[in-house]
Enzyme design. Structure first.
Site, short mmCIF file in Angstrom:
data_model
loop_
_atom_site.label_atom_id
_atom_site.label_comp_id
_atom_site.label_asym_id
_atom_site.label_seq_id
_atom_site.Cartn_x
_atom_site.Cartn_y
_atom_site.Cartn_z
N GLU A 122 17.79 49.57 80.89
CA GLU A 122 16.63 49.21 80.08
C GLU A 122 17.09 49.26 78.63
O GLU A 122 17.53 50.30 78.16
CB GLU A 122 15.51 50.23 80.28
CG GLU A 122 15.12 50.45 81.72
CD GLU A 122 14.46 51.81 81.92
OE1 GLU A 122 14.25 52.55 80.94
OE2 GLU A 122 14.15 52.12 83.07
N GLN A 139 26.84 56.22 78.40
CA GLN A 139 27.65 57.19 79.11
C GLN A 139 26.86 57.77 80.27
O GLN A 139 25.63 57.81 80.24
CB GLN A 139 28.12 58.28 78.16
CG GLN A 139 27.04 58.95 77.38
CD GLN A 139 27.57 59.68 76.17
OE1 GLN A 139 28.72 60.08 76.13
NE2 GLN A 139 26.73 59.89 75.18
#
Length: 181
Positions: A122, A139
């Site tokens: 998103e 990450q």
């Protein structure tokens, strides 16, 4: 307990974590970087309705980049297939992109045990921002669960394309007309 970068690398080598393709240079102290895939999807309908199937347009990211616009939620994917039956993944954005006004995984950063795929991202920006296919986008950290585990058997855990909402998942498998506020 969160895994360190060294523990993530070892778990990948042992096959306890899937991170494919894996590049050791992407390891951080407590995470591993993931990259943005080659496509984005955006909603084309005037109103997002979680009880209706999403109407999406696909954007192929050119090598020279694509400029994201504020006020639009973009759906992308990771380049990497990521997941584990042993450790719980949590995907977040990179602070370097956050400083540019780019927010990733705004509401759905927690992965599920057993789901291994290219994760839907998103992406929202507060100012125009150029993004590139294959750029470091975020990450992922891995957490060891406590207690009895249950593998994920939901709607999204096998998808490897930018996926919008599922009316069935939003409604919990119920008829949306039967949902009472």
């Amino acid at each position: 307990m969160i895994l360190t970068g060294a523990a993530i690398r070892e778990a990948v080598e042992l096959g306890e974590i899937t991170f494919d393709p894996f590049t050791p240079g992407m390891i951080n102290p407590n995470s591993v970087n993931y990259r943005l895939g080659p496509q984005l999807k955006v909603q084309t309908g005037a109103v997002a309705d979680p009880h209706q199937t999403a109407q999406l347009e696909t954007i192929d990211l050119p090598a020279d980049g694509y400029v994201l616009q504020p006020g639009i939620t973009y759906l992308g994917t990771t380049v990497e297939r990521i997941g584990s039956a042993r450790y719980v993944p949590s995907l977040i954005g990179r602070s370097s992109l956050g400083r540019l006004g780019c927010f990733l995984q705004v509401s759905a950063d927690l992965g599920q045990l057993g789901a291994v795929h290219q994760w839907t991202l998103e992406i929202v920006v507060v100012q125009q921002l150029r993004v590139y296919p294959g750029m470091k986008a975020g990450q992922v950290s891995f957490w060891e669960p406590a207690g009895q585990t249950m593998p994920y058997r939901g709607t999204y855990g096998h998808l490897s394309v930018p996926a919008a909402w599922s009316p069935r998942a939003v409604a919990g498998g119920l008829n949306p007309q039967a949902v009472v506020a």
